[in-house]
Design an enzyme around this catalytic site. Structure first.
Site: not given
Length: 617
Positions: A592, A560, A473
């Site tokens: 994610h 995602d 991320s």
């Protein structure tokens, strides 16, 4: 009794309840296919009834969480909430029977602790234009009849993001977020109106006013600013103001903790706290004495859990944590001091295979003090070793604590020194530390990571010619920017679910970002795409992809929504034209981060091979 998930020899997971006095004896309540279904939570509803939460991993992107309830003897099983968006409550044509199972969009919140079969659930409310919910409402659900009733009477404030109940299960405080402002509202137990008790900018005002929990029905505790850090205060509900001094402050750290409540007396007995590591502070003398006896017998950090009737409980559940072993669980009999081991999260892991973790603070190039966790590989080093700077996501989050960390442990067991900086812009280390990262993506936040690597090399732990950087991320973004900005320092990178373009965060049609986030929080913390075009160009890896020449492993979930797949595919195409040493892995039905065990195993095997090939030698 104690409830637990147990892995069987065939790989299946069983949800069981066992007698606390004789944990070899118990009842199996459910059998879970570990490949296609994950156990998200197990929780007590009352002494005779248990709830558990499952996630359908076979349809990961199209399902939420399924909620069930069952008696401890295995009877009266109810499917309370379906995780499937396709579940229909309406009666099929030709039938008058409707399903009592609630559809997706509801979620278990907490038990009521009144001896009933009820639980509290949240129903999310959408505005029909955004993927994420706009608000929510609280309901009470009977887990036998499946009758749903409102948890309170009257209207409610808009855009509720958090509910807080007292120790009778009555909703008393909510937090609303509108136009970049966070407002806390309070109601008396039987009132139908809500009173504004605090309002301010969600980011940047430094007050940190956050309601946390009730002690009884008359005292509420909140986090608020004290000497630059978040501290625990009692909030006087009669006067509607904070007490003048905090109850608990943790210099150098924001308050991070949760209460231990005895639901017979409805009072707080102690606090679980996290500073550099986890600890417990007891206000009850008997439990403080129990803690001392357990600590004397079990090295490490021991967190005591007790039943809802905490003071009267004859047996305590102990979670033992160290930096070299995953959590282990023990039952402690208070009258005799007898201990019975229940098992470990990963019983196959041995302490000798794991490295030691330590907490430090180093000076960044501008003089700011940055906290950092370091995990050294097991065994004595004859020379400085290869290293990985492991960057946490968020970025407005705390990355780690001293206890065993699965990713750091994996890398250290393969011979790498693991450096985990708590860089500016992260949470947990004071408001100045948090705000110092605003609009510093790729700039000062990035410098903190390079400074951490150089600091570790100066300690003699790390070979400065063999340092990699990796993360997910925001950590994926920082990996790419680290390779671009510091090519002489970072030799390789691994980025998964990573942001590659700041502008794309605001424009992607596949993103789950709400208008609230896009218009306020993201513009505060990242920058304004309308006025900061040069900043976005300079600090977007995609715009500088031609400069990345080192070996790079990219990975992304196809579904995602937080950081859509186009971040990875666009960056891969841009880098591949100039860098043959880049790889991209995509995982179907992952979002994610990785939920499926098969994905986690496959990914980390690829990481191990990639680092062995490009960094270890």
């Amino acid at each position: 009794m104690v409830a637990m998930a147990v892995r069987q020899d065939d790989g299946m997971l069983a949800i069981e309840v066992r007698e606390a006095a004789n944990p070899g004896k118990g009842t199996r309540l459910a059998l879970v296919d570990n490949v296609n279904v994950g156990i998200s939570d197990i929780h007590w509803i009352n002494e005779k009834r248990l709830g558990y939460t499952l996630k359908n991993l076979g349809n990961n992107s199209t399902t939420l969480l399924d909620e069930f309830a069952i008696d401890v003897d295995g009877n009266e099983r109810r499917h309370l909430i379906s995780g499937s968006w396709y579940h229909q409550q309406e009666a099929p044509i030709g039938s008058f029977i409707t399903s009592r199972t609630l559809p997706a969009g509801h979620m278990y919140m907490e038990p009521v602790h009144d001896g009933s079969d009820d639980i509290l659930i949240v129903k999310f409310i959408w505005n029909n234009t955004e993927i994420m919910s706009e608000s929510s409402r609280l309901y009470r659900l009977n887990t036998r009849t499946q009758r749903l009733t409102s948890a309170f009477e009257g209207s409610q404030p808009p855009a509720i993001k958090r509910w807080m109940t007292d120790n009778d299960g009555v909703p008393r405080i909510v937090t609303s977020r509108v136009g970049g402002r966070c407002t806390s509202f309070y109601r008396k137990p039987n009132d139908t109106t809500w009173t504004d008790i605090d309002s301010g900018e969600c980011l940047g005002d430094g007050k940190r006013f956050t309601p946390l929990f009730f002690d009884g029905s008359d005292s509420v505790y909140v986090e608020a600013a004290h000497a630059g850090y978040g501290a625990l205060y009692r909030y006087n509900l009669a006067a509607m103001k904070l007490d003048p001094e905090p109850v608990v402050s943790t210099p150098g750290f924001d308050f991070s903790g949760e209460p231990v409540i005895d639901f017979d007396s409805k009072r707080m007995l102690g606090l679980y706290l996290t500073t550099d590591a986890n600890t417990t502070v007891w206000f009850n003398a008997a439990l403080k004495a129990d803690q001392a006896k357990i600590d004397a017998a079990l090295p490490g950090i021991n967190r005591i859990s007790c039943a809802a009737h905490c003071l009267a409980s004859p047996i305590l559940l102990v979670r033992r944590e160290t930096d070299r072993l995953p959590s282990e669980y023990v039952l402690y009999t208070r009258a005799t001091g007898k201990m019975i081991g229940l098992g470990s999260i990963h019983p196959e892991i041995k302490a000798g295979q794991m490295g030691e973790r330590s907490f430090h603070r180093y000076k960044a190039r501008d003089g700011r003090e940055i906290p950092v966790y370091v995990t050294l590989p097991p065994g004595k080093a004859d020379a400085p070793r290869p290293a990985v700077v492991l960057v946490h996501g968020g970025p407005m989050a705390r990355g780690s604590s001293w206890e065993w960390d699965d990713e750091a442990a994996f890398l250290a067991s393969r011979g790498y020194v693991v450096i985990q900086p708590e860089f500016r812009g992260g949470d947990g280390f004071g408001s100045a530390h948090l705000k110092a990262g605003f609009r510093q993506w790729g700039a000062a936040m990035q410098d903190d990571l390079a400074d951490a690597a150089q600091w570790a090399a100066k300690q003699g732990w790390v070979d400065p010619g063999r340092i990699g950087i990796m993360g997910a991320s925001y950590g994926g973004y920082a990996t790419l920017m680290g390779l671009i900005k510091e090519p002489q320092l970072f030799r390789v990178g691994v980025a998964w679910a990573g942001v590659t373009d700041l502008g794309l965060m605001f424009t992607s049609s596949m993103s789950d970002a709400t208008r609230e986030n896009l218009d306020y929080s993201m513009r505060t913390t990242i920058g304004d795409p309308d006025t900061d075009a040069e900043l976005f160009r300079k600090y977007s890896p995609l715009q500088r992809a031609s400069q990345l020449k080192q070996p790079l492993l990219l990975a992304h979930g196809v579904d995602d929504k937080r950081v859509p797949l186009e971040h990875a595919t666009k960056f891969y195409r841009a880098v591949k034209s100039n860098n043959p040493k880049v790889e991209l892995i995509t995982y179907d039905d992952e979002q994610h981060g990785w939920r499926k065990q098969e994905t986690r195993l496959a990914f980390w095997k690829r990481v191990e091979t990639f680092l062995d090939t490009n960094l270890k030698q």
